[in-house]
Design a protein around this motif. Structure first.
Motif, PDB file in Angstrom:
ATOM      1  N   THR A 190       0.899  -0.965   0.010  1.00  0.00           N
ATOM      2  CA  THR A 190       0.016   0.071   0.153  1.00  0.00           C
ATOM      3  C   THR A 190       0.949   1.248   0.035  1.00  0.00           C
ATOM      4  O   THR A 190       1.828   1.430   0.785  1.00  0.00           O
ATOM      5  CB  THR A 190      -0.702  -0.185   1.196  1.00  0.00           C
ATOM      6  N   SER A 237      -4.893   5.361  -0.364  1.00  0.00           N
ATOM      7  CA  SER A 237      -3.690   5.572  -0.093  1.00  0.00           C
ATOM      8  C   SER A 237      -3.045   6.738  -0.384  1.00  0.00           C
ATOM      9  O   SER A 237      -1.803   7.111  -0.055  1.00  0.00           O
ATOM     10  CB  SER A 237      -2.674   4.276  -0.047  1.00  0.00           C
ATOM     11  N   SER A 245      -5.185   0.845   4.513  1.00  0.00           N
ATOM     12  CA  SER A 245      -4.820   1.951   5.095  1.00  0.00           C
ATOM     13  C   SER A 245      -5.607   2.411   6.283  1.00  0.00           C
ATOM     14  O   SER A 245      -5.344   3.239   6.807  1.00  0.00           O
ATOM     15  CB  SER A 245      -4.745   3.271   3.917  1.00  0.00           C
TER      16      SER A 245
END
Lengths: 394, 394
Positions: free
Chosen positions: B131, B161, B355
């Motif tokens: 990520t 992200s 996230s």
């Protein structure tokens, strides 16, 4: 800037001119006019799709839909799409490739359900009636006995021909034969009596832009416990994440879990659907049904005075929300439609699918279903007929 | 009335109370605030979905989308649904069961494309990055050589992200390997340079509620000639009528035939999308990109002063429209978000998917992407951080 890269497509001149949106009276099969209160809701500030105020509006919508559907189904909400998207949500979640499904078809909506069933790999059987003729319970029962379908689908309000399909008794027949009962109520919901639980309907969808008076873009839908069981027993995943009932049920607060982000719902359209349902709640559902019936009766009487005949002969199976009127021999249906739109900015529609070229269609839905509009549409239709005859004789 | 039948579900009291829609400043990853001009368009009278004025608005939208996508693709229009529905339209029309597809995944959107591919029966391969890390052209090329996919999908703006994926060169790699190139531009379109034709993108979709400033409910989309050829060569029909490219192309006036009724499009949402595109056309696309870049740079500078770090380390792959900010160790991210919303009615979001819990997300999109809002969001974020530290020490 982007260096010295040149733009291959330049700014379109069309977009520098103002958008033209005239006011019209929409007396066709929908969308019907959106009442001022709902239009105003369309200009309210945007909220996030997971904000508590939005979730509250979704909860209100759920309650309002349970009321107009007359159902206690927990799984009652609005799909983020048109009425046709509602059809797809119902079908994708309830059928699997190889399932036998039986579709009652007497107009365009039956044709579309059958087409969608084939796209989803179902073994589609069609119970066919001529356009304009409702199905009898006996016909349906016999056909279910022959085909033993996993799902039977029928249209409550066939807006292409003006047929109102009686639904009482079908649920029992379906359930005795281990078959789900699916109903298309796009053109009927709120305008005629509907008792989802009492009639044993397992899945039903509608549209926001008809009786409920909101702009198109959301599709009310409801699933029974029996439908949920079938959904849960499916072996193959739904070919759509957008319409997957597991996710939609959670997002709409219909399951026990905390509500998770699924997709960005059309927040503004939900404000408007909520206001449309609030207007029905304020009027009372029975009052709303009665207003539609009274408007339709006045329309029938007026049409008779003009020497016009309704396409559906049996008055008991006439849909109050959309009336199909036979185009008299020798009359140019299109000339009337164009004349009325150009002179009065009033929409009267032609036919659709099997009824194309044979009928005009007049809608009396939601905000538009009142005696003043009936008088107005009869007056302009008479003028249109006279115009068409005069100009044909030239 | 309905005789003496009693209503099983009575009128919901919730709907008799007024709806509550507060004004908020939406500085999350979308929807972003809808400018007054577009809100006003939402209250314009409804038109029929086949009326010439509506078709003209659709034509304007098409031109506007060709401009923001920088494409001459004839097949450019808006799907009647959210951005996710746009993803489904692209995937359903381009892949067949058994097709190998390769999905670059470094956040929630890649995961969703991969999930949808599996639902549609594709043989899904995933090119995984952590990520927050963009893909290199070399990585992509190697992976395409290994899997020889029929379609390669990647997300331009990973809003979970804050990654901006460079796209130059990928189209050539795809085409040399007989592979279609699909791009998710929901969070990026209009806010960063995009050259669909020059970059060899075969299919791309977006959403109305980000940079374009309209409410959610429509999804811009475009298909290249190569994509159309693949669609036309498919042996199996699209498992949706609503999203079938043959019908959508006709309804949007992208083929030679007369426009036929397909579904009832969300007319009001189209007014609003048209106005959003008009605002971009008036500003100029390059100016719009530059405004977003300048706003993001000011945000980065302000965050640095607050001692905060961006989640994406490489500045060249930071998405200007959505910034992900690392939550400092020991800070309760949620306390900040709740405080800022309660005290200021300003939305700052937490993370999403991979996230979640690690970042805050601040959106600078469309109407909201300006220096005043940057100052405002920095001020309230600072206050939120102070509040969080003070209360943690108690």
């Amino acid at each position: 800037m982007v260096g010295n890269k040149s733009m291959a497509v330049s700014s379109p001149k069309e977009l520098l001119l103002p958008m033209i949106v005239p006011q019209k009276l929409l007396m066709g099969p929908g969308p019907s006019n959106v009442p001022p209160r709902i239009l105003a809701a369309g200009a309210l500030p945007i909220l996030g799709h997971m904000h508590p105020e939005t979730l509250k509006i979704m909860d209100d919508i759920k309650k309002g839909l349970q009321y107009v559907f007359q159902t206690k189904n927990e799984l009652t909400f609005a799909v983020s799409g048109s009425g046709h998207c509602g059809m797809e949500a119902a079908m994708m979640n309830l059928i699997e490739p190889g399932d036998v499904i039986l579709v009652a078809s007497n107009g365009i909506w039956g044709e579309r359900i059958a087409d969608l069933g084939k796209r989803l790999g179902a073994n589609v059987k069609v119970l066919q009636n001529p356009t304009g003729v409702a199905f009898s319970l006996k016909q349906i029962e016999q056909s279910i006995h022959v085909y033993k379908p996993a799902l039977f689908a029928i249209t409550h309000g066939e807006s292409s021909s003006g047929v109102l399909q009686p639904l009482q008794g079908i649920g029992n027949v379906c359930h005795r034969n281990d078959c789900l009962f699916l109903v298309d109520s796009v053109a009927s919901l709120g305008g005629v009596p509907m008792f989802v639980d009492e009639w044993g309907i397992d899945a039903i969808y509608s549209g926001s832009q008809k009786v409920l008076g909101a702009p198109p873009g959301t599709a009310p839908i409801s699933f029974s416990q029996r439908a949920i069981s079938k959904f849960k027993s499916k072996k193959i995943r739904v070919p759509s994440f957008y319409l997957d009932l597991n996710h939609l049920a959670n997002y709409w607060g219909c399951d026990a879990g905390p509500r998770r982000y699924h997709h960005t719902c059309p927040v503004t359209n939900l404000y408007q659907l909520r206001e449309g349902l609030a207007m029905v709640a304020e009027e009372g559902l029975e009052g709303c049904w009665e207003r539609h019936r009274a408007a339709a009766r006045s329309l029938y009487a007026g049409l008779e005075k003009l020497g016009l005949k309704l396409f559906v002969e049996d008055e008991a199976t006439r849909l109050p929300t959309v009336s199909a009127i036979l185009v008299p021999p020798g009359t140019d249906w299109k000339k009337v439609v164009v004349y009325v739109m150009q002179k009065y900015r009033i929409e009267i529609s032609g036919g659709l699918g099997p009824s194309a070229g044979k009928v005009w269609r007049i809608g009396l839905m939601g905000y538009n279903a009142n005696q003043d509009n009936v008088k107005r549409v009869l007056r302009v239709l008479e003028d249109g007929l006279n115009h068409s005859r005069t100009t044909s004789r030239l």
